[in-house]
Enzyme design. Sequence first.
Site, PDB file in Angstrom:
ATOM      1  N   GLU A 297       0.829  -1.202   0.000  1.00 38.10           N
ATOM      2  CA  GLU A 297       0.000   0.000   0.000  1.00 38.10           C
ATOM      3  C   GLU A 297       0.861   1.249   0.000  1.00 38.10           C
ATOM      4  O   GLU A 297       1.928   1.280   0.617  1.00 38.10           O
ATOM      5  CB  GLU A 297      -0.865   0.032   1.264  1.00 38.10           C
ATOM      6  CG  GLU A 297      -1.964  -0.987   1.237  1.00 38.10           C
ATOM      7  CD  GLU A 297      -2.644  -1.130   2.584  1.00 38.10           C
ATOM      8  OE1 GLU A 297      -2.826  -0.112   3.274  1.00 38.10           O
ATOM      9  OE2 GLU A 297      -2.975  -2.274   2.928  1.00 38.10           O
TER      10      GLU A 297
ATOM     11  N   CYS B 233       3.347   8.123   1.647  1.00 37.82           N
ATOM     12  CA  CYS B 233       3.696   7.155   2.685  1.00 37.82           C
ATOM     13  C   CYS B 233       4.027   5.842   1.976  1.00 37.82           C
ATOM     14  O   CYS B 233       3.184   5.252   1.312  1.00 37.82           O
ATOM     15  CB  CYS B 233       2.502   7.004   3.626  1.00 37.82           C
ATOM     16  SG  CYS B 233       2.801   5.853   4.950  1.00 37.82           S
TER      17      CYS B 233
ATOM     18  N   CYS C 160       5.182  -7.682   7.824  1.00 37.20           N
ATOM     19  CA  CYS C 160       6.152  -7.190   8.808  1.00 37.20           C
ATOM     20  C   CYS C 160       6.379  -8.278   9.846  1.00 37.20           C
ATOM     21  O   CYS C 160       5.452  -8.993  10.218  1.00 37.20           O
ATOM     22  CB  CYS C 160       5.610  -5.923   9.470  1.00 37.20           C
ATOM     23  SG  CYS C 160       6.775  -5.214  10.663  1.00 37.20           S
TER      24      CYS C 160
ATOM     25  N   CYS D 219       3.550  -6.228  16.191  1.00 42.49           N
ATOM     26  CA  CYS D 219       2.903  -5.305  17.138  1.00 42.49           C
ATOM     27  C   CYS D 219       1.427  -5.681  17.258  1.00 42.49           C
ATOM     28  O   CYS D 219       0.786  -6.007  16.245  1.00 42.49           O
ATOM     29  CB  CYS D 219       3.055  -3.860  16.678  1.00 42.49           C
ATOM     30  SG  CYS D 219       4.793  -3.400  16.501  1.00 42.49           S
TER      31      CYS D 219
ATOM     32  N   CYS E   4      -1.481  -3.670  15.078  1.00 48.28           N
ATOM     33  CA  CYS E   4      -1.216  -3.302  13.686  1.00 48.28           C
ATOM     34  C   CYS E   4      -1.689  -4.378  12.705  1.00 48.28           C
ATOM     35  O   CYS E   4      -1.571  -5.570  12.977  1.00 48.28           O
ATOM     36  CB  CYS E   4       0.292  -3.074  13.532  1.00 48.28           C
ATOM     37  SG  CYS E   4       0.814  -2.735  11.854  1.00 48.28           S
TER      38      CYS E   4
ATOM     39  N   CYS F 169      -3.273   1.291   7.976  1.00 48.44           N
ATOM     40  CA  CYS F 169      -2.346   0.891   6.926  1.00 48.44           C
ATOM     41  C   CYS F 169      -2.110  -0.609   7.058  1.00 48.44           C
ATOM     42  O   CYS F 169      -1.960  -1.142   8.136  1.00 48.44           O
ATOM     43  CB  CYS F 169      -1.033   1.647   7.070  1.00 48.44           C
ATOM     44  SG  CYS F 169      -0.064   1.508   5.583  1.00 48.44           S
TER      45      CYS F 169
HETATM   46  N1  SAH Z   1       7.238  -0.280  11.134  1.00 47.89           N
HETATM   47  C1  SAH Z   1       7.414   1.100  11.299  1.00 47.89           C
HETATM   48  C2  SAH Z   1       6.787   1.930  10.192  1.00 47.89           C
HETATM   49  C3  SAH Z   1       5.457   1.485   9.705  1.00 47.89           C
HETATM   50  S1  SAH Z   1       4.110   1.593  10.860  1.00 47.89           S
HETATM   51  C4  SAH Z   1       6.941   1.550  12.650  1.00 47.89           C
HETATM   52  O1  SAH Z   1       6.329   0.757  13.352  1.00 47.89           O
HETATM   53  O2  SAH Z   1       7.224   2.689  13.015  1.00 47.89           O
HETATM   54  C5  SAH Z   1       3.840   3.363  10.856  1.00 47.89           C
HETATM   55  C6  SAH Z   1       3.117   3.873  12.083  1.00 47.89           C
HETATM   56  O3  SAH Z   1       1.745   3.478  12.080  1.00 47.89           O
HETATM   57  C7  SAH Z   1       3.706   3.368  13.394  1.00 47.89           C
HETATM   58  O4  SAH Z   1       3.831   4.401  14.322  1.00 47.89           O
HETATM   59  C8  SAH Z   1       2.666   2.370  13.810  1.00 47.89           C
HETATM   60  O5  SAH Z   1       2.731   2.125  15.174  1.00 47.89           O
HETATM   61  C9  SAH Z   1       1.388   3.026  13.368  1.00 47.89           C
HETATM   62  N2  SAH Z   1       0.235   2.129  13.295  1.00 47.89           N
HETATM   63  C10 SAH Z   1       0.205   0.810  13.104  1.00 47.89           C
HETATM   64  N3  SAH Z   1      -1.062   0.341  13.144  1.00 47.89           N
HETATM   65  C11 SAH Z   1      -1.852   1.411  13.339  1.00 47.89           C
HETATM   66  C12 SAH Z   1      -3.263   1.597  13.476  1.00 47.89           C
HETATM   67  N4  SAH Z   1      -4.096   0.577  13.405  1.00 47.89           N
HETATM   68  N5  SAH Z   1      -3.713   2.856  13.670  1.00 47.89           N
HETATM   69  C13 SAH Z   1      -2.872   3.906  13.737  1.00 47.89           C
HETATM   70  N6  SAH Z   1      -1.545   3.799  13.622  1.00 47.89           N
HETATM   71  C14 SAH Z   1      -1.034   2.564  13.434  1.00 47.89           C
HETATM   72 FE1  SF4 Z   2       5.509  -3.667  11.802  1.00 51.83          FE
HETATM   73 FE2  SF4 Z   2       3.123  -2.594  12.202  1.00 51.83          FE
HETATM   74 FE3  SF4 Z   2       4.807  -2.866  14.242  1.00 51.83          FE
HETATM   75 FE4  SF4 Z   2       5.350  -1.039  12.312  1.00 51.83          FE
HETATM   76  S1  SF4 Z   2       3.612  -1.039  13.730  1.00 51.83           S
HETATM   77  S2  SF4 Z   2       6.770  -2.539  13.239  1.00 51.83           S
HETATM   78  S3  SF4 Z   2       4.523  -2.125  10.516  1.00 51.83           S
HETATM   79  S4  SF4 Z   2       3.885  -4.556  13.056  1.00 51.83           S
END
Ligand code: SAH
Ligand code: SF4
Length: 354
Positions: A97, A110, A117, A121, A124, A341
């Site tokens: 995306e 973005c 990934c 987390c 996410c 995302c």
């Molecule tokens: N992996 C990297 C970059 C991609 S995620 C990271 O974790 O920083 C980009 C951002 O989106 C991160 O701050 C992540 O915590 C946040 N994010 C992930 N899932 C999300 C969600 N459901 N709603 C809002 N932000 C989210």
């Molecule tokens: Fe990976 Fe999502 Fe965690 Fe970023 S927030 S490190 S994309 S699992």
Amino acid sequence: MTVSRVDYGDVLSMTEEELSTLMTTLGAERFRGQQLFQGLWRQAIRNYRDLSVWPRKLQELMEREYPFKRLGVVRHETSADGTVKLLLALQDGQHVETVVLPHRYGYSVCVSSQVGCAMGCTFCASGLKGRVRQLTAGEMADQVLVANELLASQGQRVSRVDIMGIGEPLDNFDAVIRFIELIHHPRGLYISYRHITVSTSGLVPNIRRLAETGIPVTLAVSLHAPNDALRTRLMPINRAYPLTKLMSAVRDYTRRTRRRVTFEYLLLKDVNDREEHAKELGRLLQGLLAHVNLIPWNPVPEHPFRPSPAADVRRFQSIVQEYGISCTIRRELGQEIEAACGQLRLREEERVLR
Ligand code: SAH
Ligand code: SF4
């Protein structure tokens, strides 16, 4: 004629210097490499035939030996505020995306850095099925080209790049650095380093490596919790790199680069959004060259959390500000199309599997 392959992936992943060397190994003049580089980045050519300054023979040789295929737009959703979310197909049928966002100053894009990934987390969508593969530098850069093609009809182009889409950029370190250098090249897209942000979940050794490159990009750290117990619950990576190690790497990064670090903190109702969390965050970041960006959580049906109410987000912000830390709330752009995302890709995979 047999050609000794130079293996950097695809031509979109190669620097101008590498393309020039490739030309000489193919028996062509070195300047053909420069022409190709400019064709790829300034003209955004889709095949070698578009490179009209090239002799037909060279076009055909490259088509045979170094075929390249640009990313294809599979889905394209525009929201009322002008945010465009793209689902893009890679050559092997995988998807990523890319989001194009309008701002007062212009447009940002973005960019995804991996398919899926590995970080897992718990809030996410991107990591739900693990990491499928790395993206090449060219596949990341192509996302910027596609965004520019989209904006060209309005006479616009991308001026900022956030590596904040699907994937953990510092888990794909070399390709990400190559990507940053490619889009910064003055004869290419010429995007200023300072207009590029790398967002990480906190891979400490690679935060240090990033500092050592001396490339003055903006570092964004996804913090999401002010103590180890809570952060480990939300982000498994915290077990390997707990807050003392993370904060020490960030402190060194700010000392070395003199750049302010952004901390992203998404707010989950009753999990990390209480007054005590805001105070703990204030104490953790006090005295650091830091900015806090509060992110309203986009619901992911697979995860059990709820977003914090707007009033709680504002209260959290003012407590953090009382510690003398600059703190903003991220605008929720493209909410009705966006979901979180990683969700578009996930739904696409499910659709294909059904
Ligand atoms: N992996 C990297 C970059 C991609 S995620 C990271 O974790 O920083 C980009 C951002 O989106 C991160 O701050 C992540 O915590 C946040 N994010 C992930 N899932 C999300 C969600 N459901 N709603 C809002 N932000 C989210
Ligand atoms: Fe990976 Fe999502 Fe965690 Fe970023 S927030 S490190 S994309 S699992």
